[in-house]
Structure formats: C-alpha cells, structure tokens
Design an enzyme around this catalytic site. Sequence first.
Site, mmCIF file in Angstrom:
data_model
loop_
_atom_site.group_PDB
_atom_site.id
_atom_site.type_symbol
_atom_site.label_atom_id
_atom_site.label_comp_id
_atom_site.label_asym_id
_atom_site.label_seq_id
_atom_site.Cartn_x
_atom_site.Cartn_y
_atom_site.Cartn_z
ATOM 1 N N THR A 1 35.301 43.367 39.841
ATOM 2 C CA THR A 1 35.058 42.779 41.168
ATOM 3 C C THR A 1 34.346 43.828 42.023
ATOM 4 O O THR A 1 33.140 43.954 41.956
ATOM 5 C CB THR A 1 36.364 42.281 41.822
ATOM 6 O OG1 THR A 1 37.345 43.321 41.802
ATOM 7 C CG2 THR A 1 36.896 41.067 41.085
ATOM 8 N N THR B 1 47.185 47.209 41.394
ATOM 9 C CA THR B 1 46.460 45.941 41.392
ATOM 10 C C THR B 1 45.318 46.068 40.416
ATOM 11 O O THR B 1 44.376 46.800 40.656
ATOM 12 C CB THR B 1 45.893 45.642 42.764
ATOM 13 O OG1 THR B 1 46.979 45.409 43.618
ATOM 14 C CG2 THR B 1 44.992 44.440 42.734
ATOM 15 N N ASN C 1 36.026 46.252 52.559
ATOM 16 C CA ASN C 1 37.096 45.273 52.712
ATOM 17 C C ASN C 1 36.937 44.396 53.945
ATOM 18 O O ASN C 1 37.543 43.328 54.020
ATOM 19 C CB ASN C 1 38.452 45.970 52.718
ATOM 20 C CG ASN C 1 38.874 46.369 51.313
ATOM 21 O OD1 ASN C 1 39.315 45.527 50.542
ATOM 22 N ND2 ASN C 1 38.671 47.622 50.963
ATOM 23 N N GLU D 1 37.991 51.898 46.229
ATOM 24 C CA GLU D 1 36.896 51.367 47.041
ATOM 25 C C GLU D 1 36.429 52.396 48.076
ATOM 26 O O GLU D 1 37.193 52.834 48.937
ATOM 27 C CB GLU D 1 37.335 50.079 47.728
ATOM 28 C CG GLU D 1 37.481 48.948 46.735
ATOM 29 C CD GLU D 1 38.123 47.710 47.323
ATOM 30 O OE1 GLU D 1 37.995 46.641 46.687
ATOM 31 O OE2 GLU D 1 38.744 47.796 48.385
ATOM 32 N N SER E 1 32.516 37.771 51.942
ATOM 33 C CA SER E 1 31.118 37.425 52.163
ATOM 34 C C SER E 1 30.170 38.236 51.292
ATOM 35 O O SER E 1 28.995 37.979 51.274
ATOM 36 C CB SER E 1 30.749 37.647 53.629
ATOM 37 O OG SER E 1 31.086 38.940 54.051
#
Length: 408
Positions: free
Chosen positions: A158, A195, A403, A281, A408
């Site tokens: 992702t 996660t 985040n 991230e 979007s």
Amino acid sequence: MSTVSYELKKLSSKNIVSPKGFKAAGIHCGIKHKKKDLAILVSEVPASVAGVFTTNAVQAAPLKVTKETVYNSKKMQAIFVNSGNANACTGKQGIADAYEMQKLAANKLGIEPNLVGVASTGVIGELMKMEPVRSGVKNLEINGSLENAIDFSQAIMTTDTVMKNTAYSTIIDGIEVLIAGTAKGSGMIEPNMATMLGFITTDANIESDELQKALSEITDLTFNSITVDGDTSTNDTVLVLANGLAGNQPLTPTHPDWSNFYNAMKTVCEDLAKSIARDGEGATKLIEVEVDGAISDEEARKIAKTVVGSPLVKTAVFGCDANWGRIIAAVGYSGATVDPDKITIKIGNALMVEHGEPVPFSEDELIQILKANEVKIYVSLEQGTGHGLAWGCDLTYDYVQINASYRS
C-alpha cells in the site's frame, strides 16, 4: 532446544517461492488506479499452516475467514490477497465478499475452499469492488519464477516504498531446507501485532501445531517488537505455510535439528520486522533499542518498545537532537521495574548517562551518530538478567503528509 550447531545461509535470491513447491502471481486488476493489487501464493500440495492475527477488537472480514482455515482445517494450499481495500468494517456484505474471494481462488486452482486463506489491505470502511477481483483471478498466471515472486510482493503493498523480502537455507537431517518471507507494512504499525501482512513459506516437514507454537513464540520477539505510530490495524495477519517437500523427518522441539529450523524462521521474521520499521511512512532512519539488566525478558522488551515508540524520542532522532532526557523519561513511564540510580544510556557508542548521572559528551559526535540511517540506543538497568530488543523509525514531516491524504 537442541545444542546442535545451527547452520544458516542467507540466499541471494530472496523471494517467496524459493522453497520447493511454491508458486505465485501478482497483477493489476482495477481495485487500485494503476499499481498491482491482486496476488496469489500457491503450494503444490496442502501445507501445514500457522497464523497470528491482529489484537484489535475490530477485525476485517478476510481475517475472520482465514482464521477458520488456520484453526479448523490446519492445512492451507493457497493465499489470495488484494491491496487497495481492507474489506474491514463492511458488515455482512464484507464477509460474503471474503468467502467469495476464497471460492474464486479455490475454483481457479481446483481445490477445496477451506484450503484457501484470504487477506486484504487498504482503505477501511469501503465495500470491496468484486468485479475486478472476479475478472482478475482469471488473469493470474501462476508459476515459480523470480518475476512472479516480485509481482506478488508488489501487489500486496500500500504505502510501502520498497518490497520486503528475505530467504534463508538451513540443514535438517542433512537436507537443505529453505524458508522465505515477504511482507507489507509501513504505517499503523503498533503490535501486538504490527499492522502488516506477512507471508512465510518453507519446504520443511512440520505439523501445524508445532509450527503454530514456534510462530507464536517468534512473533513476540520480532513482529511484536516493532512500532511506527502506535496504531493497530484491523487486518494484521502473518501466515506460515510448510509443505514438507524438503523431505526431512517431522520437526518437533525434540528433533536434533529443531534449533536450526527455529532460528531460521526467527531470522526471517526479524528481517521482515526490521524492514517494516525501516520503511515507516515518511521515515528516514531505523531505530533499534536494546535493553539489558531488566527483571525479565518481557520487561526488557516492554521498555525497549516504549522508548522506540515515544514520539519525542522519534522526533529527536529525526532532528539529530541528542536529547537523552526523552529516553530516560520513556524508560520511567514504561511501567517496568527500574531504579533511576542504576540506569545507563548510550546512543551509538556514546555514553550519555551512567548510573543515573549525566556524562559529558561531544555534541558534534552525537550529531554524526544520529545522522546515520540506523540509530542504536542502549539502556542498561542492572535489575536482573532480562534482555530485549525493539525496532522503530523516526517521525517526520512526511508521515503527516502521507496520512493526511491517504484516501485521496
């Protein structure tokens, strides 16, 4: 555990189909706009299976379906995965879609649905687009090539910036046994578990119950010792498939080469866990915290994870600020047993605190240490023999930007 010396070799071709009898595929089917989003991993024969799953009370539909296979069938031959949609918080329709994914893969392979695990990752709370999945499964060309292994690893990503792959060989009964893994995960990383989606393959011969015990123990030392942002997802899943095609005698803790297998699997899991932490991230650095001298290993890991998870420690590392006060504060609020007058702290090789007292240090030296891609923090407590490790990453401006615009 056996005292037989363990032989472990890292494979240059690090891919999920390295062990005998595994094949894979990954394509773009239309769940995402452009990137690969549908993948399948297949064993030639039904494999022993073990799994660990999210501790979040809210659990995604595919996770519930996969748990049934792991706990009831105790065999698995394929894992069908999509990215771009988590199929979480989607009610009865989500469950129906997860079961349909299971059946689609089973029909593709000509096997029973209860031999298929399903996993999803992506946006929470949106119904799965099933038409791309229905058409996409027909277009999966499954084989054991390196290219297909790469396609699989790419299709499960992702917000990951890199693929996460590793593979090792070891010796059991004089036979080479391979174990490999791939994972995705870079945000919402707060075990218990991280996660993530993690898939591990091996051609070792081991029954599901023994495999489950090993995975559960190893998870505490690896996947449960990483943190990026303190959030726990709804879809966390790690699955191990062991198809037995190497031909060794069945593995149990009494097998003379048990430690060879156990350490190989632990190394694979640790590699994947550190890769996830490193790819947090927006992250620019991997942070490793080592704690010695706690009253138990569990308390040592608890302290290490508290330190590496502290937003103030993470931002200090990002800013190359040698603010050891944030480290000792995190040790103090970890909830573990500590004596402030016995705490020693190092950043890299630089001693910052000794027995609770500050030690003069070179600011220039610490800045150079903190500029590195990997930053090591060491904490000694002198309370016992407990030892623990945890991994995380720095917290950057980019984390907020990623985040803030995830949907979007």
